[in-house]
Write an enzyme that holds these catalytic residues in place. Structure first.
Site, short mmCIF file in Angstrom:
data_model
loop_
_atom_site.label_atom_id
_atom_site.label_comp_id
_atom_site.label_asym_id
_atom_site.label_seq_id
_atom_site.Cartn_x
_atom_site.Cartn_y
_atom_site.Cartn_z
N GLU A 11 -3.95 -11.64 -0.46
CA GLU A 11 -5.08 -11.08 0.27
C GLU A 11 -6.24 -10.84 -0.67
O GLU A 11 -6.08 -10.76 -1.89
CB GLU A 11 -4.69 -9.76 0.94
N HIS A 52 -5.15 -1.65 -0.05
CA HIS A 52 -4.23 -1.89 1.06
C HIS A 52 -2.83 -1.82 0.47
O HIS A 52 -2.38 -2.73 -0.22
CB HIS A 52 -4.48 -3.27 1.68
#
Length: 269
Positions: free
Chosen positions: A89, A141
């Protein structure tokens, strides 16, 4: 006179975090979805986003073009693709160039051999264009199954960022996965003591689109930002604001953005 009182200007800046839930070429190819995300971004001066999953690196530009299609100018700072597995990501931070200036020195946290994070946080610094406020943004995250350990490491990242940027005002925000079985939210003061940090999104807030109520997304600031914090923070229910159906909402993300307001002027550090 023993001191002076510095009053903040009437101008505030709004800073948000939004997990875009697997934002790649498939989602970028749905104009109706991209349009909603772009509308959300334009609600704020700065938006830290998570879950950009696009090895081609083009989906983010589709979103950036959609944001600017309304006649505004937003730029974005973006980190490298990170993650221990093949499912990597990227973090990005969108900012309104009319109100916010990006400062040099953005970097990805160097976790060394200890490897505490599935996705190392991205760190960038910004300044209000029409005020004295400058601050460091940490975009994170966490991995759900490791959320507790990763959250407990975030003060180390905040200290590192303050030192690296030479700036005590630090905002750590993102999808902490700070609820449900992943993390005992009642224990947050053990990691973020109230004498040193502010936990701006209350545990009673619901940051998820699902019927169950969970406060996964958070904003934490260093105590030095007390003079900058305007006292308002919350969850942006884009479904209610834009009159979306349940299906339309779920197509955008499984998270709602969280946000907080800060004075553009009044920063004295």
């Amino acid at each position: 006179m023993t001191g002076s009182c510095i009053l903040p200007s009437a101008h505030k800046i709004k800073i948000a975090s939004f997990n875009l839930q697997i934002f790649g070429l498939t989602k970028a190819g749905k104009p109706e979805v991209v349009d909603v995300i772009a509308r959300v971004i334009r609600e704020f001066d700065i938006v830290a986003v998570q879950e950009i999953r696009d090895s081609a690196g083009t989906a983010i530009d589709v979103l950036a073009a959609a944001v600017d299609s309304a006649g505004v100018d937003y730029e974005y700072a973006i980190g490298p693709r990170v993650g221990r597995t093949s499912s990597k990501e990227q973090y990005a931070v969108f900012y309104n160039t009319a109100t916010i200036q990006a400062l040099p020195g953005a970097y990805t946290f160097d976790e060394g051999a200890s490897d505490p994070f599935e996705r190392e946080p991205y760190i960038a610094m910004f300044k209000a264009k029409d005020g004295a406020a400058d601050f460091v943004i940490i975009d994170i995250h966490t991995k759900p199954d490791d959320a507790t350990a990763e959250i407990e490491y975030l003060p180390t990242v905040m200290t590192d960022a303050a030192s690296a940027m030479g700036e005590p005002d630090v905002i750590c925000l993102g999808d902490f996965n700070a609820d449900w079985s992943y993390y005992d939210e009642d224990d947050y003061e053990m990691t973020f003591p109230i004498g040193f940090y502010n936990w701006l999104i209350p545990n009673a807030a619901d940051t998820t689109v699902a019927l169950s109520s969970n406060t996964y997304d958070r904003i934490v600031t260093t105590k030095s930002m007390d003079e900058d914090y305007a006292g308002t923070a919350g969850v942006f229910r884009f479904d209610l604001e834009y009159g979306l159906s349940a299906a339309e909402t779920a197509a955008v993300s499984d998270h709602y953005p969280v946000w907080a307001e800060f004075w553009a002027d009044g920063d004295t550090d």
